[in-house]
Design an enzyme around this catalytic site. Sequence first.
Site, mmCIF file in Angstrom:
data_model
loop_
_atom_site.group_PDB
_atom_site.id
_atom_site.type_symbol
_atom_site.label_atom_id
_atom_site.label_comp_id
_atom_site.label_asym_id
_atom_site.label_seq_id
_atom_site.Cartn_x
_atom_site.Cartn_y
_atom_site.Cartn_z
ATOM 1 N N ASP A 130 1.115 -1.068 -0.287
ATOM 2 C CA ASP A 130 0.208 -0.211 -0.558
ATOM 3 C C ASP A 130 1.245 1.088 0.058
ATOM 4 O O ASP A 130 1.879 1.155 0.523
ATOM 5 C CB ASP A 130 -0.798 -0.042 1.327
ATOM 6 C CG ASP A 130 -2.324 -0.540 1.333
ATOM 7 O OD1 ASP A 130 -2.969 -0.548 -0.339
ATOM 8 O OD2 ASP A 130 -2.256 -1.344 1.878
ATOM 9 N N ARG A 135 7.476 3.465 4.553
ATOM 10 C CA ARG A 135 7.406 1.988 5.037
ATOM 11 C C ARG A 135 9.169 1.813 4.688
ATOM 12 O O ARG A 135 9.167 0.693 4.261
ATOM 13 C CB ARG A 135 6.489 1.443 3.863
ATOM 14 C CG ARG A 135 5.144 1.879 3.941
ATOM 15 C CD ARG A 135 4.195 1.233 3.932
ATOM 16 N NE ARG A 135 3.863 0.128 4.965
ATOM 17 C CZ ARG A 135 2.831 -0.494 4.036
ATOM 18 N NH1 ARG A 135 2.283 -0.784 3.533
ATOM 19 N NH2 ARG A 135 2.704 -2.054 5.588
ATOM 20 N N PRO A 136 9.255 2.067 6.114
ATOM 21 C CA PRO A 136 10.935 1.984 6.519
ATOM 22 C C PRO A 136 10.713 0.446 6.686
ATOM 23 O O PRO A 136 9.574 -0.010 6.896
ATOM 24 C CB PRO A 136 11.502 2.391 7.046
ATOM 25 C CG PRO A 136 9.964 3.043 8.243
ATOM 26 C CD PRO A 136 9.318 2.728 6.306
#
Length: 434
Positions: A130, A135-136
């Site tokens: 998504d 989004r590490p």
Amino acid sequence: MTPTVIEEAAKPLERALCIEGGFALSGEVGIGGSKNASLPIIAATLLAAQGETRLIGVPRISDVEVMCDILRGLGAQVAWNGDVLDISCRQIRSTEVDAELGQKIRASTYLFGALLARLGEAKVPYPGGDRIGARPIDFHLAGLRSMGVYITTESGCLLGKGRPQESSFYLERPSVGATINLMMAATLGHDHHTTTLSNASMEPEILDVARFLSAMGARIYGAGTPTIKVVAVSHLTGATYEVIPDRLEAGTFLMTAAASGGDVTVTGVISEHLTAVVAKLQQMGVVVEVFGDSIRARARGRLRATDVLAEEYPGFPTDLQPCIAALLTTADGESLVTDLVWTDRFQYTDEFLRMGGQVKVTGSSVRIHGVSQLTSAEVTANEIRGGAALVLASLGARGTSTIYGVHHLDRGYAGLIDKLIGLGAHIDELPIPT
Ligand code: UD1
């Protein structure tokens, strides 16, 4: 009969949903297995060098199909038998995850920990999934490095070498993905070493993955609490396991009652997984009753505005933050919805504006001034839950809305349209020529 993968692939992948608003949904809907538990559980089957795994309740969604295809590419045998998913990972011939497939789903990161534990090396593309802000995966990598794994990057892929060893690792935040990845990585070893994860995620899906790993022979203590200990065992064996019901699907369907002024009962759920959602709906004036593994939600007049704080379990789930915001667009008064997990997860609000919603994003919050009714519009889903929010908004809107980007919904909800129609929604699916 359950459709085969081939039949599903023959369906036009891209289509638009035309939802005519203003019909109160009513009836019962059965909730399927959890997406966010199934994906790591399927990845975890790689740890079993012996035996076969039989998974019950895995939802037939596109993210699951992608995960199954990745496993097949590694040499696993994966087959649907009706609603049951059978997997054998006895012979794994590759430690390289297909780059194109791996980039499609966030959950491909789980294969890194699983392959390292099983075979001592892995090549996995940086994950997709998504688009809900940055989004590490630094916690995953730091945790694996603390276990002695040597990690480099090459052309967009992560390369790992070395079997994970004993470690004590503190997660800066209780990350769901990192907790699962490190838990899986710690399961195998010949010297019974113990790995301790502190500040671990407590989401129900963590406990479910731990239970599956335990059914395969793993020794895991404390899953579901902030401290998890994993004692390595020499081997794991395939197991038969039923995944937990999807609390996010259940929450979404409870909200269809509120969105449409209806009366909907979700069945086959674990009610305590939905405590925060039930409480918030009640606060908004929805009549919600819990009967064992069923929950009934009934709308009663106009919804009341409320503030929502999305945070880690047992708090209100971030994955239902866009959905509750959809309900609040027509509630009586001002609401403030804040997301502490994905602080940028408000892309869907642009679509609410097209529908006449009065919403304004500031920092990690959206302020919502409730209007009496939304109006239909052409809108586009950008992620799974943002897409579900648009469905909810359309159910209550005046006129017929068209939703594009439906493949996002296919990633997370099995049979969503059929279930909605079964409850009385007026929905047409329009194929979009590619
Ligand atoms: C999982 C869920 C997703 C849900 C999320 C939070 C799956 C497939 N996805 O995602 O639906 O929204 O949990 O409940 O199960 N973080 C870091 N570094 C890391 C990892 C995470 O900074 O290495 C941060 C993230 O930016 C985010 C927070 O930690 O702010 C939570 O992320 P995480 O719990 O890891 O989410 P996912 O596992 O990706």
